[in-house]
Write a protein that holds these residues in place. Sequence first.
Motif, PDB file in Angstrom:
ATOM      1  N   UNK A 126      23.499 -11.102   4.643  1.00 60.54           N
ATOM      2  CA  UNK A 126      22.100 -11.304   4.303  1.00 60.54           C
ATOM      3  C   UNK A 126      21.922 -10.956   2.827  1.00 60.54           C
ATOM      4  N   UNK A 127      21.168 -11.755   2.115  1.00 62.89           N
ATOM      5  CA  UNK A 127      20.872 -11.500   0.709  1.00 62.89           C
ATOM      6  C   UNK A 127      19.461 -10.930   0.634  1.00 62.89           C
ATOM      7  N   UNK A 128      19.352  -9.679   0.218  1.00 65.73           N
ATOM      8  CA  UNK A 128      18.091  -8.953   0.304  1.00 65.73           C
ATOM      9  C   UNK A 128      17.631  -8.409  -1.044  1.00 65.73           C
ATOM     10  N   UNK A 129      16.330  -8.177  -1.140  1.00 63.46           N
ATOM     11  CA  UNK A 129      15.735  -7.439  -2.248  1.00 63.46           C
ATOM     12  C   UNK A 129      15.291  -6.091  -1.685  1.00 63.46           C
ATOM     13  N   UNK A 130      15.505  -5.024  -2.465  1.00 61.39           N
ATOM     14  CA  UNK A 130      15.119  -3.681  -2.022  1.00 61.39           C
ATOM     15  C   UNK A 130      13.861  -3.233  -2.763  1.00 61.39           C
ATOM     16  N   UNK A 131      12.886  -2.788  -2.003  1.00 64.71           N
ATOM     17  CA  UNK A 131      11.645  -2.254  -2.539  1.00 64.71           C
ATOM     18  C   UNK A 131      11.590  -0.790  -2.110  1.00 64.71           C
ATOM     19  N   UNK A 157       4.482   3.381   4.581  1.00 58.48           N
ATOM     20  CA  UNK A 157       4.179   3.836   5.946  1.00 58.48           C
ATOM     21  C   UNK A 157       4.691   5.248   6.211  1.00 58.48           C
ATOM     22  N   UNK A 158       5.434   5.844   5.278  1.00 57.81           N
ATOM     23  CA  UNK A 158       5.940   7.214   5.442  1.00 57.81           C
ATOM     24  C   UNK A 158       5.019   8.220   4.759  1.00 57.81           C
ATOM     25  N   UNK A 159       4.735   8.012   3.466  1.00 59.78           N
ATOM     26  CA  UNK A 159       3.976   9.007   2.698  1.00 59.78           C
ATOM     27  C   UNK A 159       2.553   8.567   2.340  1.00 59.78           C
ATOM     28  N   UNK A 160       2.223   7.303   2.631  1.00 58.18           N
ATOM     29  CA  UNK A 160       0.893   6.732   2.378  1.00 58.18           C
ATOM     30  C   UNK A 160       0.585   6.554   0.886  1.00 58.18           C
ATOM     31  N   UNK A 161       1.590   6.617   0.029  1.00 58.97           N
ATOM     32  CA  UNK A 161       1.393   6.339  -1.398  1.00 58.97           C
ATOM     33  C   UNK A 161       1.638   4.853  -1.639  1.00 58.97           C
ATOM     34  N   UNK A 162       1.233   4.368  -2.799  1.00 55.08           N
ATOM     35  CA  UNK A 162       1.441   2.968  -3.177  1.00 55.08           C
ATOM     36  C   UNK A 162       2.156   2.930  -4.521  1.00 55.08           C
ATOM     37  N   UNK A 163       3.377   3.453  -4.538  1.00 54.13           N
ATOM     38  CA  UNK A 163       4.158   3.563  -5.771  1.00 54.13           C
ATOM     39  C   UNK A 163       5.519   2.884  -5.576  1.00 54.13           C
ATOM     40  N   UNK A 164       5.537   1.560  -5.565  1.00 59.63           N
ATOM     41  CA  UNK A 164       6.759   0.816  -5.250  1.00 59.63           C
ATOM     42  C   UNK A 164       7.513   0.372  -6.495  1.00 59.63           C
ATOM     43  N   UNK A 165       8.844   0.359  -6.408  1.00 64.56           N
ATOM     44  CA  UNK A 165       9.694  -0.188  -7.464  1.00 64.56           C
ATOM     45  C   UNK A 165      10.686  -1.156  -6.824  1.00 64.56           C
ATOM     46  N   UNK A 184       8.469   8.870  -2.101  1.00 63.41           N
ATOM     47  CA  UNK A 184       9.273   9.506  -1.042  1.00 63.41           C
ATOM     48  C   UNK A 184      10.661   8.904  -0.850  1.00 63.41           C
ATOM     49  N   UNK A 185      10.909   7.732  -1.448  1.00 68.77           N
ATOM     50  CA  UNK A 185      12.227   7.118  -1.317  1.00 68.77           C
ATOM     51  C   UNK A 185      12.375   6.150  -0.163  1.00 68.77           C
ATOM     52  N   UNK A 186      11.338   5.983   0.637  1.00 68.41           N
ATOM     53  CA  UNK A 186      11.400   5.004   1.717  1.00 68.41           C
ATOM     54  C   UNK A 186      11.762   3.648   1.115  1.00 68.41           C
ATOM     55  N   UNK A 187      12.724   2.960   1.715  1.00 62.91           N
ATOM     56  CA  UNK A 187      13.189   1.691   1.163  1.00 62.91           C
ATOM     57  C   UNK A 187      13.046   0.577   2.186  1.00 62.91           C
ATOM     58  N   UNK A 188      12.471  -0.543   1.736  1.00 60.42           N
ATOM     59  CA  UNK A 188      12.295  -1.722   2.562  1.00 60.42           C
ATOM     60  C   UNK A 188      13.174  -2.832   2.010  1.00 60.42           C
TER      61      UNK A 188
END
Length: 104
Positions: free
Chosen positions: A64-69, A31-39, A74-78
């Motif tokens: 909370x036990x979370x997974x980071x994507x 939602x920041x850079x409009x790319x689809x390059x997730x790790x 751009x480095x945006x992290x969910x």
Amino acid sequence: ISSARMKFTKKLQDRIISALEQKLGQTMTCNVCRHAEWVLTKGFVLTPIQSDSDSYDFSTGPALLLAALTCNHCGNTLFFNLLTLGLSEFFEAQKITTEHDIKL
């Protein structure tokens, strides 16, 4: 979650990816850079839950036990709650609780 040890295994990694694909679809655009390059980060993110900002014990308090994507462009992290993704069987012995959740 308690302070018991957990391992980030290949099996868990594959289940996280599968759960994210099932909930979000095969292609998710940042939602920041409009790319689809997730790790997916190879490990857990623990976020403390506290009801009193004046005192908190990071070694024993709930978290909370979370997974980071992370967007590899751009480095945006969910962050995604692993229990909400349906992965509680990996953590049942860890005394995970949802007692701090309030439905909206």
